[in-house]
Design an enzyme around this catalytic site. Structure first.
Site, PDB file in Angstrom:
ATOM      1  N   GLY A 149       0.784  -1.230   0.000  1.00  0.00           N
ATOM      2  CA  GLY A 149       0.000   0.000   0.000  1.00  0.00           C
ATOM      3  C   GLY A 149       0.816   1.280   0.000  1.00  0.00           C
ATOM      4  O   GLY A 149       1.984   1.297   0.395  1.00  0.00           O
TER       5      GLY A 149
ATOM      6  N   ARG B 181      -2.951   9.170   2.345  1.00  0.00           N
ATOM      7  CA  ARG B 181      -3.223  10.237   3.311  1.00  0.00           C
ATOM      8  C   ARG B 181      -2.001  10.601   4.156  1.00  0.00           C
ATOM      9  O   ARG B 181      -2.020  11.585   4.873  1.00  0.00           O
ATOM     10  CB  ARG B 181      -4.413   9.850   4.206  1.00  0.00           C
TER      11      ARG B 181
ATOM     12  N   TYR C 114      39.345  18.339  17.264  1.00  0.00           N
ATOM     13  CA  TYR C 114      38.870  17.409  16.245  1.00  0.00           C
ATOM     14  C   TYR C 114      39.867  16.259  16.097  1.00  0.00           C
ATOM     15  O   TYR C 114      41.046  16.485  15.811  1.00  0.00           O
ATOM     16  CB  TYR C 114      38.697  18.106  14.885  1.00  0.00           C
TER      17      TYR C 114
ATOM     18  N   ASN D 251      47.310  13.301  26.797  1.00  0.00           N
ATOM     19  CA  ASN D 251      46.597  14.535  27.141  1.00  0.00           C
ATOM     20  C   ASN D 251      46.560  15.464  25.935  1.00  0.00           C
ATOM     21  O   ASN D 251      47.594  15.766  25.343  1.00  0.00           O
ATOM     22  CB  ASN D 251      47.290  15.238  28.297  1.00  0.00           C
TER      23      ASN D 251
ATOM     24  N   ALA E 237      52.736  24.131  22.126  1.00  0.00           N
ATOM     25  CA  ALA E 237      51.476  24.806  21.788  1.00  0.00           C
ATOM     26  C   ALA E 237      51.625  25.561  20.479  1.00  0.00           C
ATOM     27  O   ALA E 237      52.670  26.147  20.205  1.00  0.00           O
ATOM     28  CB  ALA E 237      51.085  25.757  22.909  1.00  0.00           C
TER      29      ALA E 237
HETATM   30  C1  UD1 Z   1      -7.885  -4.993   6.614  1.00  0.00           C
HETATM   31  C2  UD1 Z   1      -8.926  -6.077   6.871  1.00  0.00           C
HETATM   32  C3  UD1 Z   1      -9.771  -5.668   8.071  1.00  0.00           C
HETATM   33  C4  UD1 Z   1      -8.881  -5.445   9.285  1.00  0.00           C
HETATM   34  C5  UD1 Z   1      -7.806  -4.406   8.957  1.00  0.00           C
HETATM   35  C6  UD1 Z   1      -6.821  -4.326  10.091  1.00  0.00           C
HETATM   36  C7  UD1 Z   1      -9.437  -6.960   4.663  1.00  0.00           C
HETATM   37  C8  UD1 Z   1     -10.414  -7.032   3.580  1.00  0.00           C
HETATM   38  N1  UD1 Z   1      -9.765  -6.211   5.703  1.00  0.00           N
HETATM   39  O1  UD1 Z   1      -8.597  -3.844   6.239  1.00  0.00           O
HETATM   40  O2  UD1 Z   1     -10.711  -6.671   8.353  1.00  0.00           O
HETATM   41  O3  UD1 Z   1      -9.653  -4.996  10.397  1.00  0.00           O
HETATM   42  O4  UD1 Z   1      -7.076  -4.806   7.784  1.00  0.00           O
HETATM   43  O5  UD1 Z   1      -5.921  -3.292   9.814  1.00  0.00           O
HETATM   44  O6  UD1 Z   1      -8.404  -7.581   4.581  1.00  0.00           O
HETATM   45  N2  UD1 Z   1      -2.309  -4.216   0.977  1.00  0.00           N
HETATM   46  C9  UD1 Z   1      -1.582  -4.639  -0.105  1.00  0.00           C
HETATM   47  N3  UD1 Z   1      -2.191  -4.729  -1.310  1.00  0.00           N
HETATM   48  C10 UD1 Z   1      -3.501  -4.434  -1.492  1.00  0.00           C
HETATM   49  C11 UD1 Z   1      -4.247  -3.992  -0.388  1.00  0.00           C
HETATM   50  C12 UD1 Z   1      -3.632  -3.910   0.846  1.00  0.00           C
HETATM   51  O7  UD1 Z   1      -0.400  -4.926   0.007  1.00  0.00           O
HETATM   52  O8  UD1 Z   1      -3.982  -4.561  -2.621  1.00  0.00           O
HETATM   53  C13 UD1 Z   1      -1.658  -4.123   2.276  1.00  0.00           C
HETATM   54  C14 UD1 Z   1      -1.627  -2.709   2.791  1.00  0.00           C
HETATM   55  O9  UD1 Z   1      -0.440  -2.056   2.393  1.00  0.00           O
HETATM   56  C15 UD1 Z   1      -1.678  -2.919   4.291  1.00  0.00           C
HETATM   57  C16 UD1 Z   1      -2.459  -4.208   4.456  1.00  0.00           C
HETATM   58  O10 UD1 Z   1      -2.414  -4.849   3.212  1.00  0.00           O
HETATM   59  O11 UD1 Z   1      -0.395  -3.116   4.821  1.00  0.00           O
HETATM   60  C17 UD1 Z   1      -3.881  -3.967   4.891  1.00  0.00           C
HETATM   61  O12 UD1 Z   1      -4.541  -3.273   3.866  1.00  0.00           O
HETATM   62  P1  UD1 Z   1      -5.604  -2.149   4.147  1.00  0.00           P
HETATM   63  O13 UD1 Z   1      -6.074  -1.601   2.872  1.00  0.00           O
HETATM   64  O14 UD1 Z   1      -5.091  -1.194   5.149  1.00  0.00           O
HETATM   65  O15 UD1 Z   1      -6.788  -3.024   4.791  1.00  0.00           O
HETATM   66  P2  UD1 Z   1      -7.951  -2.491   5.657  1.00  0.00           P
HETATM   67  O16 UD1 Z   1      -8.963  -1.866   4.787  1.00  0.00           O
HETATM   68  O17 UD1 Z   1      -7.436  -1.686   6.784  1.00  0.00           O
END
Ligand code: UD1
Ligand code: CA
Length: 477
Positions: A11, A15, A370, A381, A427
């Site tokens: 991910g 934000r 230094y 010293n 010195a």
């Molecule tokens: C997910 C869970 C949710 C849980 C939450 C906890 C699912 C559908 N939902 O939701 O139940 O409560 O985590 O934090 O799994 N990522 C990828 N590739 C993708 C999508 C996500 O690598 O295509 C990675 C993100 O970088 C992140 C992790 O997976 O590290 C979780 O993804 P995120 O989109 O944050 O899941 P949530 O919607 O929070």
């Protein structure tokens, strides 16, 4: 048969307003992914596969630079189509371990811990589950998947956006960490459909599918209240930092470390501190750092990847990749740059910089000095304002100062140069040749006194000054 892990780190974290993968955002100076990897390694997992996507080269670079205990590989997820889709990318990794168990967890939920991982694995094995979800009871469950329990464990997880009002009220949430029997995961993984509010492949859909194949699914409530916490934006990340900061300080309080005031104090997750040590405000301890027993780490020290012995006193010191032995006293306003080794009982005073050098036992470098690329013996010293001239603009050279030498104030030691055992430098000397043991080296011009010279100069200056005063009086009139 082994216990492996797949960490989801594809991910972006829009934000966060960063061009980093979200899992590389820092909590207490370490990427969240580092926290997760450390937990997996502490839990004794054999192999780890990281799913990367956004800015994947940064993940590669991070993994390559890391000294890993477990075997770590990575796979690419070209498009972010959901957590289920992310795990699909690790197909080959899963197939290679199809008779074992696989832990799937999020690279952006840093507070997962080894006890939770192993506690959940115990439940997973004892109930012969196809999947065991690590869960947490939270005050505000918004944003998390809700755990739907039944008499046999759980029947599924419903994502926040797909919840009905009754499900929204459930406070047991999915931490995003699960143990799967790898074969059971592989059996259902590619049956997931993106038919939900977000149009994504939800990994959580595997649970109902596994149950539909006649397997058991259960949930393990972690004793760690922060296990599910992640961050979506900078405010959330700061909150994780604050939580980690006070948790770590709390742990050290329990170990007998004294904190006078914790303002600005930040201690890395893998730092070690010995009993009887006192930590003052503004102290930042990072990376692979250990502090011995009965030390006083005074205000505003930054200590990174440095080993500090027992009975050491530091005050306003910055130290990087260095070693400080027992009973050394350093500061205030001292920087130890990488590869400095300060031996037992040495004293380093104010405004001193040391780099890539050894300072021998009981040697004193009291002020404004230094020392770079130098091997300094014991009981040497340094007068005030000594400089090792280690760089000619092209190459760097070493300075050797043998035991018991005495370096006079404002000496320049032009490297390569050797000051013999017990030798003195006068010195203000600029030493360009080796000085034999027990000798005195003076390299400065002989004093010359010109009688009356200054008085003549002063007369000219006084006349000029008086003229300026007269002019400005006229202008004002
Ligand atoms: C997910 C869970 C949710 C849980 C939450 C906890 C699912 C559908 N939902 O939701 O139940 O409560 O985590 O934090 O799994 N990522 C990828 N590739 C993708 C999508 C996500 O690598 O295509 C990675 C993100 O970088 C992140 C992790 O997976 O590290 C979780 O993804 P995120 O989109 O944050 O899941 P949530 O919607 O929070
Ligand atoms: Ca999340």
């Amino acid at each position: 048969m082994s216990n492996n892990a797949v960490i989801l780190a594809g991910g972006q974290g829009k934000r966060m307003k960063t061009n980093k993968p979200k899992a590389l955002c820092n909590v207490i100076g370490e990427p969240m992914l580092e926290w997760v990897l450390t937990a997996c390694e502490n839990a004794g997992l054999d192999e780890i596969c990281v799913v990367k996507g956004y800015e994947s080269a940064q993940i590669d670079e991070f993994l390559a630079a890391r000294a890993s205990k477990a075997e770590i590989t990575s796979v690419m997820q070209a498009e972010r189509l959901g957590t289920g889709h992310a795990v699909m990318q690790a197909k080959e990794f899963l197939e290679a371990n199809s008779d074992g168990n696989t832990l799937v967890l999020c690279g952006d939920a840093p507070f997962i811990d080894a006890d939770t991982i192993n506690g959940a694995l115990e439940l997973h094995k004892s109930r012969d589950c196809g999947v065991t979800v690590v869960t947490s009871r939270v005050e505000d469950p918004s944003g998390y998947g809700r755990i739907i329990r039944n008499e046999n464990g759980i029947s599924g997880i419903v994502e926040h956006k797909d919840c009905n009002p009754m499900q929204l009220a459930i406070t047991e949430v999915n931490s995003g960490c699960y143990w799967f029997k790898t074969a059971d995961l592989l059996e259902v993984l590619f049956e997931i459909k993106p038919e939900n509010a977000q149009g994504e492949y939800y990994l959580t859909d595997c649970i109902e599918l596994i149950i539909s194949k006649g397997k058991t699914a259960d949930a393990y409530i972690s004793g760690n209240p922060n296990v599910a916490l992640g961050a979506n934006d900078r405010r959330g990340l700061l909150m994780l930092n604050d939580i980690a900061r006070s948790e770590i300080i709390g742990k050290w309080l329990d170990e007998g470390i004294e904190f006078c005031c914790t303002d600005g104090v930040s201690i890395g997750n893998s730092v070690k501190i010995g009993q009887g040590t006192v930590i003052h405000s503004g102290v930042i301890l990072r990376g692979n750092t250990s502090i011995g027993e009965n030390c006083v780490i005074g205000n505003n020290c930054i200590i990174e990847n440095t080993q500090v012995g027992n009975g050491v006193e530091l005050n306003n010191v910055q130290a990087y990749e260095s070693v400080i032995e027992d009973d050394v006293k350093i500061g205030p306003y001292v920087q130890l740059r990488p590869n400095s080794h300060i031996k037992k009982g040495a004293k380093i005073g104010d405004f001193v910089e040391i780099k890539n050098s050894t300072i021998g036992e009981y040697t004193a470098v009291a002020h404004l000095t230094y020392i770079g690329d130098s091997d300094v013996g014991a009981n040497v010293n340094f007068g005030c304002g000594v400089v090792t001239v280690n760089y000619n603009g092209d190459k760097k050279f070493r300075t050797v100062i043998e035991d018991n030498a005495f370096i006079g104030c404002n000496t320049n030691l032009v490297a390569p140069v050797r000051i013999g055992r017990g030798a003195y430098t006068a010195a203000g000397s600029t030493i360009t040749r080796d000085v034999p043991a027990d000798a005195l080296a003076i390299e400065r011009t002989k004093a010359e006194i010109k009688e009356g010279y200054a008085a003549r100069k002063l007369k000219n200056r006084t006349e000029k000054f008086e003229k300026q005063v007269r002019n400005s009086d006229n202008n004002e009139g």
